[in-house]
Design a protein around this motif. Structure first.
Motif, short mmCIF file in Angstrom:
data_model
loop_
_atom_site.label_atom_id
_atom_site.label_comp_id
_atom_site.label_asym_id
_atom_site.label_seq_id
_atom_site.Cartn_x
_atom_site.Cartn_y
_atom_site.Cartn_z
N ARG A 146 42.18 47.64 43.06
CA ARG A 146 42.20 46.61 44.10
C ARG A 146 43.62 46.07 44.20
NH1 ARG A 146 38.12 41.49 44.99
NH2 ARG A 146 39.31 40.48 46.65
N LYS A 147 44.08 45.91 45.42
CA LYS A 147 45.43 45.40 45.64
C LYS A 147 45.37 43.92 45.96
CE LYS A 147 49.67 46.36 48.21
NZ LYS A 147 50.32 47.21 49.23
N PHE A 148 46.05 43.13 45.16
CA PHE A 148 46.19 41.71 45.46
C PHE A 148 47.55 41.22 44.98
CE2 PHE A 148 44.49 41.59 41.19
CZ PHE A 148 45.11 40.52 40.60
N PHE A 149 48.06 40.26 45.68
CA PHE A 149 49.38 39.70 45.41
C PHE A 149 50.45 40.80 45.38
CE2 PHE A 149 52.37 36.79 43.07
CZ PHE A 149 52.40 35.85 44.08
N LYS A 150 50.35 41.72 46.37
CA LYS A 150 51.32 42.78 46.62
C LYS A 150 51.37 43.84 45.52
CE LYS A 150 54.28 39.55 49.19
NZ LYS A 150 55.62 38.95 49.32
N THR A 151 50.39 43.86 44.63
CA THR A 151 50.38 44.83 43.55
C THR A 151 48.98 45.41 43.42
OG1 THR A 151 52.10 43.61 42.37
CG2 THR A 151 50.87 45.25 41.11
N ARG A 152 48.88 46.73 43.19
CA ARG A 152 47.58 47.36 42.98
C ARG A 152 47.25 47.34 41.50
NH1 ARG A 152 43.96 49.76 45.79
NH2 ARG A 152 45.31 49.66 47.65
N HIS A 153 46.02 46.92 41.20
CA HIS A 153 45.57 46.81 39.82
C HIS A 153 44.34 47.70 39.61
CE1 HIS A 153 48.10 43.23 38.88
NE2 HIS A 153 48.03 43.08 40.20
N TYR A 154 44.21 48.21 38.38
CA TYR A 154 43.17 49.20 38.09
C TYR A 154 42.18 48.64 37.06
CZ TYR A 154 46.29 52.37 40.52
OH TYR A 154 47.08 52.95 41.47
N PHE A 155 40.90 48.99 37.27
CA PHE A 155 39.82 48.52 36.42
C PHE A 155 38.92 49.70 36.06
CE2 PHE A 155 41.12 45.22 39.34
CZ PHE A 155 41.29 44.11 38.53
N GLY A 156 38.37 49.66 34.87
CA GLY A 156 37.45 50.71 34.46
C GLY A 156 36.04 50.41 34.94
N ASN A 162 32.22 42.84 36.28
CA ASN A 162 32.47 43.52 37.55
C ASN A 162 33.91 43.26 38.00
OD1 ASN A 162 32.58 40.97 38.86
ND2 ASN A 162 30.36 40.98 39.18
N THR A 163 34.30 43.91 39.10
CA THR A 163 35.69 43.81 39.56
C THR A 163 36.08 42.39 39.89
OG1 THR A 163 35.54 46.05 40.45
CG2 THR A 163 37.36 44.69 41.22
N GLU A 164 35.17 41.62 40.51
CA GLU A 164 35.48 40.24 40.87
C GLU A 164 35.73 39.39 39.62
OE1 GLU A 164 36.04 39.00 43.79
OE2 GLU A 164 35.66 40.90 44.80
N ASP A 165 34.92 39.58 38.59
CA ASP A 165 35.12 38.83 37.34
C ASP A 165 36.45 39.19 36.70
OD1 ASP A 165 32.73 37.47 37.52
OD2 ASP A 165 31.61 39.04 36.47
N GLN A 166 36.78 40.49 36.72
CA GLN A 166 38.02 40.95 36.10
C GLN A 166 39.24 40.39 36.84
OE1 GLN A 166 37.23 45.16 36.27
NE2 GLN A 166 36.50 45.23 34.17
N ILE A 167 39.16 40.38 38.16
CA ILE A 167 40.26 39.81 38.95
C ILE A 167 40.38 38.31 38.67
CG2 ILE A 167 41.00 39.25 41.30
CD1 ILE A 167 39.93 41.93 42.17
N PHE A 168 39.24 37.64 38.55
CA PHE A 168 39.24 36.20 38.25
C PHE A 168 40.01 35.92 36.96
CE2 PHE A 168 37.33 32.53 36.14
CZ PHE A 168 37.42 31.57 37.14
N ARG A 169 39.73 36.70 35.94
CA ARG A 169 40.40 36.51 34.65
C ARG A 169 41.87 36.91 34.71
NH1 ARG A 169 35.18 37.02 33.80
NH2 ARG A 169 34.21 36.05 31.98
N LEU A 170 42.15 37.95 35.51
CA LEU A 170 43.53 38.41 35.63
C LEU A 170 44.40 37.37 36.34
CD1 LEU A 170 45.56 40.73 35.25
CD2 LEU A 170 44.85 41.58 37.49
#
Length: 241
Positions: A146-156, A162-170
């Motif tokens: 998922r790309k946010f804040f101009k950078t693409r980030h990867y999740f397993g 889930n992805t939303e929780d992982q982004i929240f913590r990131l």
């Protein structure tokens, strides 16, 4: 079947056909063109042995005669070559048998939200090769991005978060960003002026953190009376409690 495999198969067909042609020691009859006035004279017709004719002649002749058969024969040769040279189809069950993909996948699982540059630094895999393996892992459903804040980030995929929780913590891995988020949560509709007075930070710094929260879908921005008012997302709030 890619271009390289197709080209190799066609070359193999031509080589085999040429070997067969020369092995039977066939002769080639050469006659003048139709425009020659003395075409009927026997001394104008000559017979050449196979070695006196260039390979280009054979190849051009075979293209004209056997072109309709080249495509299916090429496919058969490519299929046989896959078994002979150990070419395998990548699928979810064997995608991690590759050592590089295994290292990339484990790095992502150990560091949810890791960026492309960070994966490159950790694994030591060059950018082009890393991009290829990441694409395969996403195609086979092992990871997501998922790309946010101009950078693409990867999740397993398959993680307990889930992805939303992982982004929240990131997004909230920075104490200042988390502090601003919690202030907005406690004061829905607050403005940038309120945040500057609370944090004692500069206008640009507060704006940077707001953009980060907004890019991570944690904060919404509503413009009211020429001022931006900030609100936390309810869906995210449920995950943060």
């Amino acid at each position: 079947m890619n271009r390289r495999e197709t080209l190799i198969a066609i070359i193999m067909i031509f080589i085999l056909a040429y070997i067969h042609q020369v092995s039977v020691e066939s002769n080639v009859i050469v006659i003048p063109s139709e425009g020659t006035s003395d075409l009927i004279r026997e001394d104008n017709v000559s017979v050449l042995d196979w070695w006196e004719v260039s390979p280009v002649h054979y190849f051009l002749t075979m293209i004209g005669l056997y072109l309709p058969f080249l495509i299916p024969i090429t496919g058969i040769i490519v299929i046989l070559s896959c078994f002979s040279f150990g070419i395998r189809t990548i699928h979810p069950k064997n995608v991690l048998e590759n050592k590089r993909r295994q290292d990339i996948f484990q790095t992502i699982m150990d560091n949810p939200g890791i960026s492309h540059n960070e994966i490159e630094n950790v694994t030591g895999i060059n950018r082009s090769s890393l991009k290829y393996h990441l694409r395969i892992l996403m195609r086979e459903g092992k990871i997501s991005s998922r790309k946010f804040f101009k950078t693409r980030h990867y999740f397993g995929n398959g993680s307990r978060y889930n992805t939303e929780d992982q982004i929240f913590r990131l997004v909230l891995n920075c104490s200042t960003t988390e502090n601003i988020y919690r202030y907005i949560n406690r004061h829905p509709g607050c403005t940038q002026k309120d945040l500057i007075e609370y944090t004692k930070l500069s206008y640009s710094t507060v704006l940077w953190h707001i953009e980060k929260l907004s890019s991570g879908n944690l904060v919404s921005i509503n413009k009211e009376k020429n001022s931006n008012h900030y609100y936390t997302k309810k869906t995210i709030l449920q995950n943060s409690d």
